[in-house]
Design an enzyme around this catalytic site. Structure first.
Site, PDB file in Angstrom:
ATOM      1  CG  PHE A 149      -2.006   0.978   1.180  1.00 56.23           C
ATOM      2  CD1 PHE A 149      -3.169   0.718   0.468  1.00 56.23           C
ATOM      3  CD2 PHE A 149      -1.890   2.194   1.829  1.00 56.23           C
ATOM      4  CE1 PHE A 149      -4.195   1.651   0.419  1.00 56.23           C
ATOM      5  CE2 PHE A 149      -2.918   3.133   1.780  1.00 56.23           C
ATOM      6  CZ  PHE A 149      -4.068   2.865   1.074  1.00 56.23           C
ATOM      7  CG  ASP A 226      -1.181  -2.375   6.491  1.00 57.64           C
ATOM      8  OD1 ASP A 226      -2.358  -2.584   6.844  1.00 57.64           O
ATOM      9  OD2 ASP A 226      -0.797  -1.313   5.981  1.00 57.64           O
ATOM     10  CE1 TYR A 251      -9.867   4.001   6.027  1.00 56.35           C
ATOM     11  CE2 TYR A 251      -8.824   4.815   8.023  1.00 56.35           C
ATOM     12  CZ  TYR A 251      -8.750   4.488   6.683  1.00 56.35           C
ATOM     13  OH  TYR A 251      -7.565   4.615   6.019  1.00 56.35           O
ATOM     14  CE  LYS A 252      -8.717   0.969   4.248  1.00 54.41           C
ATOM     15  NZ  LYS A 252      -7.293   0.749   4.046  1.00 54.41           N
ATOM     16  NE  ARG A 400     -10.505  -1.473  -3.807  1.00 59.43           N
ATOM     17  CZ  ARG A 400      -9.933  -0.902  -2.745  1.00 59.43           C
ATOM     18  NH1 ARG A 400      -8.783  -1.385  -2.302  1.00 59.43           N
ATOM     19  NH2 ARG A 400     -10.455   0.131  -2.159  1.00 59.43           N
TER      20      ARG A 400
HETATM   21  C1  LIG Z   1      -6.422   1.806   3.979  1.00 61.53           C
HETATM   22  C2  LIG Z   1      -5.005   1.404   4.214  1.00 61.53           C
HETATM   23  C3  LIG Z   1      -4.116   2.252   4.900  1.00 61.53           C
HETATM   24  C4  LIG Z   1      -4.591   3.598   5.327  1.00 61.53           C
HETATM   25  O1  LIG Z   1      -3.748   4.323   6.141  1.00 61.53           O
HETATM   26  P1  LIG Z   1      -4.302   5.671   6.788  1.00 61.53           P
HETATM   27  O2  LIG Z   1      -3.209   6.172   7.630  1.00 61.53           O
HETATM   28  O3  LIG Z   1      -5.546   5.314   7.542  1.00 61.53           O
HETATM   29  O4  LIG Z   1      -4.652   6.623   5.681  1.00 61.53           O
HETATM   30  C5  LIG Z   1      -2.843   1.774   5.134  1.00 61.53           C
HETATM   31  N1  LIG Z   1      -2.447   0.547   4.698  1.00 61.53           N
HETATM   32  C6  LIG Z   1      -3.282  -0.263   4.021  1.00 61.53           C
HETATM   33  C7  LIG Z   1      -2.825  -1.610   3.568  1.00 61.53           C
HETATM   34  C8  LIG Z   1      -4.574   0.140   3.752  1.00 61.53           C
HETATM   35  O5  LIG Z   1      -5.400  -0.657   3.073  1.00 61.53           O
END
Ligand SMILES: *Cc1c(COP(=O)(O)O)cnc(C)c1O
Length: 435
Positions: A149, A226, A251-252, A400
């Site tokens: 990511f 992660d 938040y997901k 997606r």
């Molecule tokens: C959504 C997501 C993030 C988001 O990081 P934020 O600090 O909340 O913006 C990080 N890593 C992965 C793999 C994600 O899917």
């Protein structure tokens, strides 16, 4: 190989569907779905809107509206600064432990709600790298894959810049992610830290977490997982798989609301050995002593920096209660059934239009979403949004389809992919006309 305790259930869906109408199948699945009652507990789930982005921003739980309001009136409004006396100070650890118990199988005292995922990633990765370099100055490599990511890659670039460490990149197949063979090839006596996404945000490839963790450990490295795209969707066994460190979004799939704070996991026997880089008063041994210098708290509390975002951690508790009720195994079973169904529809309806499924077909290697590849998908996504069908688009050419198991129905999947077929046909017809 039986990974993650999942089975190859739901195989044979295809054979069943050719004998049955695709819509009747969806309706039957919805009637038989043991989690179907939970869908009504989400705002907007009773409308015609199709939501394929619960993996990016989960729907709000209805009960969270009242919970947040009650918090504002009674706790914030009523108790004012007195709220910090006991309950608010404990809340990040209480919710952390609930996530530990219900979502990632970690015993108490190892999980906390903190900052954003990005900031927690920085804090944990930096602490890990510092500890490794102090132990052995030869360990100056951070292993990460090129499809990790973006924020993870950027944070690690920054840490490499600050510490003089080197990034060791793994080139991955975009339809997959880091495999054990690839990690074994690069991990060695120079590896300080390995950072892996449990579920790839693009392909949904589900990494073999226990195996990759073992490979990192055999090389003397620490590993940071992660869990953003797995927490609340795919079971995680943080303790049993011997994770060192992990971070994940709320938040997901945990429906905490836009920007709700992330969680961090630090294995208990590592906590004393790590010193995180953003030393603040909330992580000191005695918060209100206001002492002359920073003395890190024992345990997980030392990974907290400043004032905890209490208001932003209220809503996620509703989803945690649902997960505690039904368990991650049932959630994963529905998630697999939903993605199998989406793939079936894509094969029957979209493959003839040139769409390719860009996610693993083996459920054991797939998380909770499916990516559908076609060079028209950017345009298709934009038009679907106008029709209240909400997937998202990821370069290059990926639509997606995120399927949050608590709030998505099979009929919704049917409606959404039917609309996708219609819009894609429309776009292709226009292109042909222009040609
Ligand atoms: C959504 C997501 C993030 C988001 O990081 P934020 O600090 O909340 O913006 C990080 N890593 C992965 C793999 C994600 O899917």
């Amino acid at each position: 190989m039986a990974r993650h305790g999942t089975t190859r259930a739901h195989r044979g869906t295809g054979a069943q569907l050719t004998m049955d109408s695709l819509l009747a199948y969806a309706r039957r699945q919805d009637r038989a779905d043991g989690l179907a009652h939970l869908r009504t507990r989400f705002v907007g789930a009773d409308t015609e809107l199709v939501y394929f982005d619960g993996n990016s921003l989960g729907r709000p739980p209805v009960a969270a509206i009242e919970r947040v309001e009650r918090f504002m009136r009674e706790e914030w409004g009523g108790r004012l600064i007195r709220g910090w006396d006991e309950s608010w100070l404990q809340l990040p650890y209480e919710i952390g432990d609930r996530i530990g118990r219900a979502v990632i199988e970690a015993k108490a005292g190892q999980t906390v709600i903190g900052d954003s995922t990005t900031v927690l990633l920085y804090k944990l990765a930096r602490a890990a790298v510092d500890a490794q370099v102090a132990r052995d100055p030869q360990r100056r490599e951070i292993v990460v894959d090129r499809d990790n990511f973006p924020t993870d890659r950027y944070v690690l670039e920054g840490i490499a810049h600050e510490t003089g460490c080197r990034l060791r990149w793994i080139d991955v197949d975009l339809e997959r992610g880091v495999t054990p063979e690839q990690l074994a090839e690069v991990a060695g006596p120079h590896t300080a830290l390995v950072v892996v996404n449990h579920v790839s945000y693009r392909s949904a490839y589900l990494a073999d977490a226990p195996e990759l963790t073992r490979i990192a450990h055999d090389a003397g490295a620490l590993i940071l997982w992660d869990l953003c795209h797995s927490a609340g969707s795919v079971p995680v066994h943080a303790d049993r798989w011997e994770f060192d460190l992990a971070v994940g979004c709320t938040y997901k799939y945990l429906n905490g609301g836009p920007g709700s704070p992330a969680f961090a996991y630090v294995r208990d026997d590592l906590q004393q050995a790590l010193r995180q880089p953003i030393q603040g008063w909330f992580g000191t041994a005695d918060l209100f002593a206001m002492g002359p210098e920073y003395v890190p708290a024992p345990g997980i509390r030392r990974f907290v920096s400043g004032t905890s975002p209490i208001t932003a951690m209220i809503a996620m508790q509703e989803t945690l209660a649902m997960i505690e009720d039904v368990g991650m195994a049932a959630i994963r079973a529905k998630s697999i059934a939903l993605t199998e169904y989406a793939i079936e529809l894509a094969d029957q309806w979209l493959a003839p239009l040139g769409v390719v499924v860009g996610s693993p077909r083996d459920a054991e290697e797939r998380g909770g979403h499916v990516i559908l590849q076609h060079d028209a998908m950017r345009e298709v996504t934009a038009r679907l949004w106008q029709r209240d069908v909400i997937p998202d688009y990821r370069d290059v050419g990926g639509l997606r389809v995120g399927l949050a198991p608590l709030s998505t129905s099979f009929e919704e999947v049917h409606r959404g992919l039917d609309a996708t077929r219609e819009v894609l046909r429309e776009v292709l017809a226009e292109r042909a006309g222009l040609g």
